[in-house]
Design an enzyme around this catalytic site. Sequence first.
Site, PDB file in Angstrom:
ATOM      1  N   MET A  11       0.845  -1.203   0.000  1.00  0.00           N
ATOM      2  CA  MET A  11       0.000   0.000   0.000  1.00  0.00           C
ATOM      3  C   MET A  11       0.879   1.251   0.000  1.00  0.00           C
ATOM      4  O   MET A  11       2.024   1.221   0.420  1.00  0.00           O
ATOM      5  CB  MET A  11      -0.910  -0.011   1.227  1.00  0.00           C
ATOM      6  CG  MET A  11      -1.956  -1.096   1.151  1.00  0.00           C
ATOM      7  SD  MET A  11      -3.078  -1.081   2.548  1.00  0.00           S
ATOM      8  CE  MET A  11      -3.759   0.558   2.441  1.00  0.00           C
ATOM      9  N   GLU A  88      -6.775  -2.681  -8.152  1.00  0.00           N
ATOM     10  CA  GLU A  88      -7.109  -3.727  -7.167  1.00  0.00           C
ATOM     11  C   GLU A  88      -7.090  -5.106  -7.814  1.00  0.00           C
ATOM     12  O   GLU A  88      -7.942  -5.960  -7.554  1.00  0.00           O
ATOM     13  CB  GLU A  88      -8.463  -3.441  -6.514  1.00  0.00           C
ATOM     14  CG  GLU A  88      -8.588  -2.078  -5.872  1.00  0.00           C
ATOM     15  CD  GLU A  88      -7.663  -1.842  -4.688  1.00  0.00           C
ATOM     16  OE1 GLU A  88      -7.043  -2.812  -4.188  1.00  0.00           O
ATOM     17  OE2 GLU A  88      -7.554  -0.682  -4.246  1.00  0.00           O
ATOM     18  N   ALA A  89      -6.086  -5.346  -8.661  1.00  0.00           N
ATOM     19  CA  ALA A  89      -5.995  -6.593  -9.434  1.00  0.00           C
ATOM     20  C   ALA A  89      -5.804  -7.825  -8.566  1.00  0.00           C
ATOM     21  O   ALA A  89      -6.045  -8.945  -9.032  1.00  0.00           O
ATOM     22  CB  ALA A  89      -4.863  -6.484 -10.457  1.00  0.00           C
ATOM     23  N   GLN A  90      -5.408  -7.661  -7.326  1.00  0.00           N
ATOM     24  CA  GLN A  90      -5.267  -8.819  -6.437  1.00  0.00           C
ATOM     25  C   GLN A  90      -6.606  -9.519  -6.234  1.00  0.00           C
ATOM     26  O   GLN A  90      -6.655 -10.700  -5.917  1.00  0.00           O
ATOM     27  CB  GLN A  90      -4.647  -8.430  -5.092  1.00  0.00           C
ATOM     28  CG  GLN A  90      -5.524  -7.585  -4.181  1.00  0.00           C
ATOM     29  CD  GLN A  90      -5.354  -6.099  -4.395  1.00  0.00           C
ATOM     30  OE1 GLN A  90      -4.788  -5.657  -5.380  1.00  0.00           O
ATOM     31  NE2 GLN A  90      -5.857  -5.307  -3.454  1.00  0.00           N
ATOM     32  N   CYS A 145       9.198   1.367   4.437  1.00  0.00           N
ATOM     33  CA  CYS A 145       8.818   1.056   5.812  1.00  0.00           C
ATOM     34  C   CYS A 145       9.148   2.279   6.684  1.00  0.00           C
ATOM     35  O   CYS A 145       9.909   3.157   6.271  1.00  0.00           O
ATOM     36  CB  CYS A 145       9.620  -0.169   6.271  1.00  0.00           C
ATOM     37  SG  CYS A 145       9.343  -0.701   7.976  1.00  0.00           S
ATOM     38  N   CYS A 147      11.186   2.393   8.895  1.00  0.00           N
ATOM     39  CA  CYS A 147      12.627   2.390   9.175  1.00  0.00           C
ATOM     40  C   CYS A 147      13.448   2.912   7.997  1.00  0.00           C
ATOM     41  O   CYS A 147      14.655   3.099   8.114  1.00  0.00           O
ATOM     42  CB  CYS A 147      13.095   0.988   9.556  1.00  0.00           C
ATOM     43  SG  CYS A 147      13.103  -0.183   8.175  1.00  0.00           S
ATOM     44  N   CYS A 182       8.877  -3.372   5.970  1.00  0.00           N
ATOM     45  CA  CYS A 182       9.945  -4.211   5.422  1.00  0.00           C
ATOM     46  C   CYS A 182       9.779  -5.620   5.995  1.00  0.00           C
ATOM     47  O   CYS A 182       9.013  -5.830   6.936  1.00  0.00           O
ATOM     48  CB  CYS A 182      11.319  -3.638   5.791  1.00  0.00           C
ATOM     49  SG  CYS A 182      11.704  -3.720   7.551  1.00  0.00           S
TER      50      CYS A 182
END
Length: 191
Positions: A11, A88-90, A145, A147, A182
């Site tokens: 995302m 949103e192909a998932q 991420c 971090c 991550c």
Amino acid sequence: MAQLYFYYSTMNAGKSTHLLQSSYNYRERGMNTLLYTADIDNRFSAGQISSRLGLHADANLFSTNTDIALQVTEQHTLTPVSCVLVDEAQFLTEQQVKQLTDIVDNLKIPVLAYGIRTDFLGKTFVGSAALLAWADKLIELKTICHCGKKANFVVRTDDKGNAVTSGAQIEVGGNERYESLCRKHFKALVW
């Protein structure tokens, strides 16, 4: 030459923004595009693709029963379609991904599919698995991420901000429910 492209990421990597920019580029040159998004994702507005940057466009909705190849063929007969773009192909089924390959191979129309590769437990979505197997081009859109490392995974959180480690694979949400991480930080919370 028409090809099936799979743009994947976690995302907040700009998938919808990239999709909308690609459609705009075609339309700016007088070409027609067909946009699709999953009917279960109505966070912003049903039948609309919206980016976090405020860009949006109307889109056709697909559910697990939608025959995308038939719809594109019918539209292409009326007005030539230059490109099909799927957000949103998932959430596509394996059969729908096969239909996307038919659009490319038989109608010679490029298809750009955008989606998340894995769910909140690190398992591949059905649509993403089929796209990873059958797409002509795989393009990773990157985000980071907290971090600073590349985020490869998405963690689902509850209303108190704790990582959720069980539940249905599909639960639509945004930043209030999901965070891109991550591998190291994902493993610390989920494994």
